[in-house]
Design a protein around this motif. Structure first.
Motif: not given
Length: 425
Positions: A166-167, A169-176, A202
């Motif tokens: 989840e962390e 996801l938030q950092e990547s703006k929901n890019d799986w 990163k």
């Protein structure tokens, strides 16, 4: 005696409910124990209780002794103004509200079954000398109870691993795809280099990897250049190529490696050297332009093994480091290493992705984890000696969760095994 035990007794109604009375001899009729509060404030919210002829809705506070109310300063805290019942093990003083009315008190020790107290004392006796509190009793637990709890434990472990997902996801703006890459690179580093590898991941914008997917040399140059392991003055032709390619990529994409942690070679087996693992990961990405999509669609373990059947680039067949040549040997990802990637990266991501979509793939996850061989470590060996044997990775993951997040945290009262032993007559 601990307050936690009294919370357990109240929450699960481990008392004789038919003849409850306050210390003032007023009858208590219980409709709801309320919601257990594990944060600041009263211990249970919104309980519903009849005391004498009056129904009350409000909060419940629990202490070992009534005088703990004053020891904890509750008389000065407005959060405790709505307490309708004070539950104690020993009543040693009256407790009053700010308006000087008495808060009804239930001295609970009069209503707890003797076997419950005996079992509690037996479970927690001499705990500092035990590996786990129930080590002398765990063999008494029925197989069905253990199997049911292991399934709960395994999915709790997936939920915990979901916090990092989840962390990311938030950092990547929901890019799986980004999340998968960062989880993979972290776990390719194993425990020794996990955080260092994650910092490498990163430091590279994923769109740079997307634009250079098809050329193994470019991806490998990115990984090893950002890791800072390409020699400053390379002698080998391959190292020279990497160095030049990396310089070009740094200039083109304005990369920097200021936040990258140093990788370690010391005390690692050569197959786990950063050079080898980063080359294998570069191969994986140069062969799979839509890796996340492939992983989500893959359901069978043999297909996962095929997907991850990658090896290093040619140079590493005769090297483990840039400086020293060795006998030629293909350096593929081993089945045991792929198992670790499945356990720590792929299955948590598949589970969490399905959860975010509102889908349930529990049976699919269990089907894969059950086919992975059990892990070997000191914790699993110790459980074996207690005759709690693991058959596969599903069992070992559940037992690791049990030991690390229940046994070591003294959470016997939240553990299904501890509850069984407490309720055993």
């Amino acid at each position: 005696m601990k307050e936690e035990f009294l919370h357990y007794i109240w929450k699960y109604k481990k008392i004789n409910l038919s003849k409850l009375e306050t210390t003032a001899k007023e009858e208590i009729l219980l409709k709801s124990v309320g919601k257990h509060n594990k944060n600041a404030g009263p211990d249970f919210f919104n309980a519903q209780i009849r005391i004498a002829e009056q129904w009350w809705a409000g909060n419940v506070e629990i202490h070992i002794k009534s005088s703990d109310w004053y020891a904890h300063g509750h008389e000065e805290d407005p959060n405790y103004d709505n307490v309708i019942l004070h539950i104690v093990w020993e009543h040693d003083v009256e407790v009053y509200r700010k308006n000087n009315t008495t808060i009804p008190t239930l001295e609970i020790k009069e209503y707890v079954e003797g076997f419950t107290i005996t079992n509690y004392n037996k479970l927690l006796k001499d705990k500092k000398f035990k590996w786990i509190n129930c080590e002398k009793q765990i063999f008494e637990i029925p197989g069905f109870t253990l199997a049911h709890w292991k399934e709960r434990l395994y999915f709790e472990r997936l939920e915990r691993k979901g916090k990092l997902i989840e962390e990311l996801l938030q950092e990547s703006k929901n890019d799986w795809e980004v999340v998968l890459f960062q989880m993979l690179i972290k776990n390719f580093g194993l425990k020794v280099n996990g955080e260092a590898f994650l910092s490498i991941g990163k430091s590279i914008p994923f769109n740079v990897i997307r634009k250079n997917y098809t050329v193994q040399l470019k991806i490998e140059a990115l990984f090893m250049g950002q890791a800072g392991i390409i020699p400053d003055q390379p002698q080998e032709q391959f190292a020279i190529l990497l160095k030049n390619e990396y310089k070009y990529l740094v200039h083109k994409y304005r990369l920097n490696s200021q936040g990258v942690l140093p990788t370690q070679f010391f005390r690692l087996r050569p197959p786990n050297f950063p050079t080898i693992r980063l080359s294998q990961l570069a191969t994986l990405y140069s062969k799979n332009q839509n890796l996340f999509d492939r992983i989500i669609k893959t359901k069978k373990i043999e297909d996962f093994y095929e997907l991850f059947k990658v090896e290093t680039s040619n140079f590493w067949k005769t090297h483990y480091t840039f400086e020293k040549e060795t006998n030629e040997k293909k350096k593929r990802l081993t089945k045991s290493f792929i198992d670790l990637i499945l356990i720590n990266t792929i299955l948590p991501i598949k589970f969490y992705h399905a959860k975010k979509k509102g889908s349930i793939i529990d049976e699919e996850i269990i089907g894969v984890i059950n086919e992975i061989k059990k892990e070997k470590n000191a914790i699993i060996e110790r459980f074996d000696k207690l005759k709690v044997q693991a058959e596969n990775a599903f069992d070992t993951q559940a037992l690791l969760e049990l030991k690390n997040n229940y046994c070591d945290q003294q959470k016997c009262l939240q553990c299904e095994l501890g509850n069984y032993l407490l309720n055993k007559k």
